[in-house]
Design a protein around this motif. Structure first.
Motif, PDB file in Angstrom:
ATOM      1  N   LEU A 105     -94.300 -46.553   3.703  1.00 53.09           N
ATOM      2  CA  LEU A 105     -95.606 -46.114   3.204  1.00 53.09           C
ATOM      3  C   LEU A 105     -96.448 -45.550   4.346  1.00 53.09           C
ATOM      4  O   LEU A 105     -96.367 -46.020   5.481  1.00 53.09           O
ATOM      5  N   LYS A 106     -97.282 -44.566   4.016  1.00 50.46           N
ATOM      6  CA  LYS A 106     -98.111 -43.913   5.030  1.00 50.46           C
ATOM      7  C   LYS A 106     -99.550 -43.828   4.557  1.00 50.46           C
ATOM      8  O   LYS A 106     -99.847 -43.936   3.357  1.00 50.46           O
ATOM      9  N   GLY A 107    -100.453 -43.593   5.501  1.00 52.73           N
ATOM     10  CA  GLY A 107    -101.852 -43.341   5.187  1.00 52.73           C
ATOM     11  C   GLY A 107    -102.492 -44.446   4.386  1.00 52.73           C
ATOM     12  O   GLY A 107    -102.343 -45.643   4.685  1.00 52.73           O
ATOM     13  N   GLU A 108    -103.228 -44.051   3.331  1.00 54.29           N
ATOM     14  CA  GLU A 108    -103.952 -45.019   2.505  1.00 54.29           C
ATOM     15  C   GLU A 108    -103.003 -45.975   1.795  1.00 54.29           C
ATOM     16  O   GLU A 108    -103.342 -47.147   1.560  1.00 54.29           O
ATOM     17  N   ALA A 109    -101.814 -45.495   1.417  1.00 50.05           N
ATOM     18  CA  ALA A 109    -100.856 -46.382   0.759  1.00 50.05           C
ATOM     19  C   ALA A 109    -100.424 -47.507   1.696  1.00 50.05           C
ATOM     20  O   ALA A 109    -100.302 -48.670   1.286  1.00 50.05           O
ATOM     21  N   ALA A 110    -100.199 -47.168   2.967  1.00 49.89           N
ATOM     22  CA  ALA A 110     -99.851 -48.200   3.957  1.00 49.89           C
ATOM     23  C   ALA A 110    -101.009 -49.170   4.145  1.00 49.89           C
ATOM     24  O   ALA A 110    -100.813 -50.388   4.271  1.00 49.89           O
TER      25      ALA A 110
END
Length: 517
Positions: A105-110
């Motif tokens: 997961l990256k960005g806001e999802a992370a």
């Protein structure tokens, strides 16, 4: 763009949506603008989305005790992670199924994953990784698999998960968009989640209201997540949602000294053997929307039936094209096509009508003859094709039209000029201004009971009757006519239901809507 009416417009059945519709890349731009200009952190905006979705979930399904939340690897999955945490805090049993490894997961999802891991209630969330033998157990399914970034067909585990969701028999709540639906076109990309309710954020995506969308979106709600109107105004919408409550306010009141000449003369041409009813319903609709005088050119054998049914119409039986010369001269607007047929009689009348430069509504066999004979573009006609007729006009397949209805209606307008109404679930309207800039409208009113013969004839009469009247802004005639048509079907449905709805039922409902103007 000025957003016009600041209060949300209300559907006939009570749903609330804004007037402006957008493509996915525009919504992403609005999202970025909100983060920069409000300002607000991206994850905080995601938490707003998750909290809003969860509140709506509880309001719609208050008895729910357990959730099955399916999350993909993008920001749509991040929304699901927030919902999972909030549900656990509320004491609901949460089954969280991931179709992406959390480490990817990256960005806001992370950030959403880290937030979920930091909650004390995280241990109460039953976390599983999707596999072919996964089974959904929750009372309610929350779809957070795929967002608006999807372009190609759904495949692999995502397709398998969607299949299981649709076969589960449980209610489904889609967050932002049902997974597998194209947010720009309304087309199903291989397969799509069939939701009972969908909530969408920031701005309404145009694909949620047309094409395949009515089959998969369910009840649609919208929340701006508190994004100020100044930010939403910073990007012009790709399309405008037509709503009867707006257009009834824009129809002018009648002046005390008005006379029938002020409201125009409409000539309806059609009604070949076996199809008299089509022209009759079009003429009835012309009368019901307030045109001053109505003329009908039809087969001589039909005159007595017309006079009996609609004595207000001036009906003439015609055998040959020259028989309508005087009627064409008198008419302000011509409606041609309802029951016209495509044999020699219909072709002669069509050719004669096309020799005039009168404003015109072309429907049914008028469109088929237009496709065969390739007349030049005109600025003063309204063409009303369904997808099959649109395909003939564009020399393509029906599948190509339905692949991207927005593209098809624009191509029709560019090729034929005037105003184009591409009928169907989520009817699209394309019209150009003096600078050839095209405005798109989407009318999502009406109901499945309209899938019966004669509905298009009533629409063509509505359009012709409105077009003939002085004082009505020409730029609103098409969207007004389409939403009046659809809302009349909704009114009639209250009396007879969808199975028994007939086109002639709309003729009794139209006055109920117009009496308040």
């Amino acid at each position: 763009m000025n957003r016009g009416l600041k209060q949300p417009l209300t559907y006939f059945d009570g749903k609330v949506l804004p007037r402006e519709l957008y493509k996915a890349d525009q919504v992403r731009a609005l999202d970025r603008a909100a983060i920069e200009m409000m300002p607000i952190a991206g994850f905080d905006l995601m938490k707003r989305a998750g909290k809003t979705a969860f509140r709506m979930l509880l309001r719609r399904w208050p008895e729910t005790q357990s959730l099955s939340i399916l999350c993909g690897g993008g920001n749509n999955g991040g929304d699901g992670l927030v919902i999972a945490g909030l549900a656990a805090q509320k004491g609901l049993a949460v089954e969280l199924t991931m179709l992406a490894e959390p480490t990817t997961l990256k960005g806001e999802a992370a950030a959403a994953w880290q937030w979920l891991q930091g909650l004390n209630e995280c241990s109460e969330v039953q976390l599983t990784q999707w596999h072919s033998s996964s089974i959904i157990h929750g009372d309610l399914i929350v779809d957070c698999l795929l967002g608006t970034g999807l372009t190609g067909n759904v495949r692999g585990d995502y397709a398998a998960a969607i299949k299981q969701i649709n076969e589960s028999g449980r209610p489904v709540f889609a967050v932002d968009i049902p997974s597998g639906l194209c947010s720009d076109t309304g087309r199903t990309l291989g397969c799509a989640v069939k939701a009972h309710r969908t909530i969408t954020f920031i701005a309404v995506k145009q694909g949620l209201l047309t094409g395949d969308a009515p089959n998969v979106v369910g009840e649609l709600e919208y929340d701006s997540l508190g994004v100020p109107s100044a930010i939403l105004d910073s990007i012009a919408p790709s399309c405008l949602r037509a709503d009867w409550h707006e257009f009834e306010q824009r129809l002018p009141a009648r002046e005390k000294v008005a006379h029938k000449g002020y409201f125009g003369r409409v000539l309806v041409i059609g009604g070949d053997y076996g199809m008299a009813g089509a022209a009759l319903m079009a003429a009835d609709a012309v009368c019901r929307v307030g045109a001053g005088l109505v003329y009908v050119a039809t087969r001589p054998e039909h005159v007595s039936a017309f006079v009996t049914r609609r004595p207000e119409a001036m009906v003439r039986g015609v055998e040959f094209a020259h028989n309508i010369d005087a009627m064409l001269e008198t008419a302000d607007v011509v409606v041609i096509g309802p029951g016209l047929g495509r044999d020699a009689w219909g072709q002669q009348l069509f050719q004669k009508a096309m020799q005039t430069n009168k404003p015109m509504v072309v429907d049914a066999d008028g469109l088929n003859l237009l496709a065969e004979q390739r007349f030049k573009a005109r600025d003063n006609w309204i063409l009303t094709p369904h997808p099959g007729e649109a395909a003939r006009l564009l020399d393509c397949t029906v599948e190509a039209v339905e692949h991207d209805r927005f593209k098809a209606v624009v191509e029709l307008q560019q090729r034929y000029g005037g105003t184009i109404i591409l009928k169907g679930a989520g009817t699209l309207i394309a019209l150009a201004n003096a600078d050839n800039d095209i405005t798109l409208w989407l009318a999502d009113t009406g109901n499945p009971g309209m899938a019966s013969g004669g509905m298009g004839d009533v629409l063509s009469g509505i359009l012709g009757g409105l077009r003939a009247q002085k004082g009505i802004d020409s730029s609103i005639i098409a969207p007004t006519g389409v939403v009046l048509h659809g809302e009349s079907a909704n009114v009639a449905k209250l009396a007879v239901g969808e199975y028994s709805l007939l086109a002639s039922d709309l003729l009794q409902a139209i006055p109920q809507l117009l009496k308040s103007v």
